[in-house]
Design a protein around this motif. Structure first.
Motif, short mmCIF file in Angstrom:
data_model
loop_
_atom_site.label_atom_id
_atom_site.label_comp_id
_atom_site.label_asym_id
_atom_site.label_seq_id
_atom_site.Cartn_x
_atom_site.Cartn_y
_atom_site.Cartn_z
N GLU A 127 -13.02 -46.00 7.09
CA GLU A 127 -12.61 -47.36 7.44
C GLU A 127 -12.66 -48.29 6.24
N PHE A 128 -13.72 -48.17 5.44
CA PHE A 128 -13.82 -49.02 4.25
C PHE A 128 -12.75 -48.67 3.22
N LYS A 129 -12.50 -47.39 3.03
CA LYS A 129 -11.47 -46.98 2.07
C LYS A 129 -10.10 -47.46 2.51
N GLY A 136 -6.54 -54.56 -0.97
CA GLY A 136 -6.84 -54.72 -2.39
C GLY A 136 -8.23 -55.28 -2.66
N VAL A 137 -9.04 -55.49 -1.60
CA VAL A 137 -10.40 -55.96 -1.76
C VAL A 137 -11.28 -54.78 -2.14
N LEU A 142 -16.66 -54.95 0.01
CA LEU A 142 -16.61 -54.87 1.46
C LEU A 142 -17.91 -54.31 2.02
N ARG A 143 -18.40 -53.24 1.41
CA ARG A 143 -19.64 -52.62 1.88
C ARG A 143 -20.83 -53.57 1.70
N HIS A 194 -9.88 -61.25 5.79
CA HIS A 194 -10.48 -62.59 5.66
C HIS A 194 -11.05 -62.77 4.25
N LEU A 195 -11.69 -61.76 3.72
CA LEU A 195 -12.22 -61.84 2.35
C LEU A 195 -11.09 -61.97 1.34
N ARG A 196 -9.98 -61.28 1.57
CA ARG A 196 -8.82 -61.41 0.67
C ARG A 196 -8.32 -62.85 0.66
#
Length: 261
Positions: A127-129, A136-137, A142-143, A194-196
């Motif tokens: 999921e993270f990958k 592109g984050v 993310l982790r 959201h972080l992007r």
């Protein structure tokens, strides 16, 4: 110089009395460079809000916000031909009173969650990958955020209503079309998007990104930077430290410098 006084109420009382000769009990809460000060007149270079102090109040209001315990100095200076007092050391100031203030702790957004520990690369690796590839984050970033937010608990629910691995608030989940905020895949994907958006808004400044993720865009805008909340400042430090840990755990030796708060 007056002796050390432990109470925030005493400090506010001094400020209110100092403004009494003008016929008003007004204290100004001033913000400059992400720091808060209290003053008897608007400070040059600060964004100040007037707060009325009730003469008959037994207890004085908390104008600092949730900032933990801190010590400082009340300064005296001349401004526009009058004596004014401020907790900020501006040019021409002389120390008047030393103080220690304990502010209310406030309600933490994620109590008990996100303790710094060893990196956990086994949690939702696909999921993270996928989210990192799509948005592109940075996977490590993310982790780090997920670790600080929920300790990778897909069923986590904060007292304020933040849900899932990335602790999405209901309005954020709705904005990104999340049908099930407790789905690890949907939470991580929406958190990454959201972080992007935050990274675009703050031009890659991860300190501001982390602060906005924790306290909200409006709060960061209001203070012009990381807000003077103990929780948010600790959160930014925690996520930054975790980012470094995950970079190393993922075999990336280039660790970014830690931005100053």
């Amino acid at each position: 110089m007056h002796p050390l006084r432990p109470a925030a109420g005493f400090l506010l009382a001094v400020l209110a009395l100092a403004s009494a000769d003008a016929g008003a009990r007004t204290v100004y809460r001033c913000v400059q460079g992400g720091t808060v000060s209290l003053a008897t007149a608007p400070e040059p270079g600060s964004k100040c809000t007037a707060k009325e102090i009730d003469d008959n109040a037994v207890s004085t209001p908390n104008l600092w916000g949730s900032m933990g315990v801190f010590s400082g100095t009340l300064y005296e200076r001349e401004q526009d031909g009058q004596k004014v007092y401020s907790t900020r050391n501006l040019p021409g100031s002389t120390p008047y009173l030393k103080f220690t203030v304990q502010t209310p702790p406030g309600e933490p957004a994620h109590p008990g969650l996100g303790k710094v520990g060893k990196p956990r690369l086994d949690r939702y690796p696909s999921e993270f990958k996928a989210a990192a590839r799509q948005t592109g984050v940075d996977d490590a970033w993310l982790r780090a955020v997920a670790h600080a937010e929920s300790d990778f608990d897909a069923k986590a629910l904060s007292p304020k209503g933040a849900m899932g691995v990335m602790q999405l608030m209901p309005e954020v989940a709705k904005e990104y079309g999340v049908a099930d905020p407790y789905s690890s895949a949907q939470s991580i994907n929406a958190g990454a998007r959201h972080l992007r958006a935050l990274m675009h808004r703050y031009k890659g400044d991860l300190t501001l990104v982390a602060a906005a993720y924790n306290a909200g865009i409006g709060t960061v805008s209001r203070y012009g930077g990381v807000p003077p909340y103990a929780e948010t400042q600790e959160y930014v430090s925690k996520v930054t430290a975790l980012y470094e840990l995950y970079l190393r755990a993922l075999g990336r030796k280039q660790v970014p410098e830690r931005p100053a708060l």
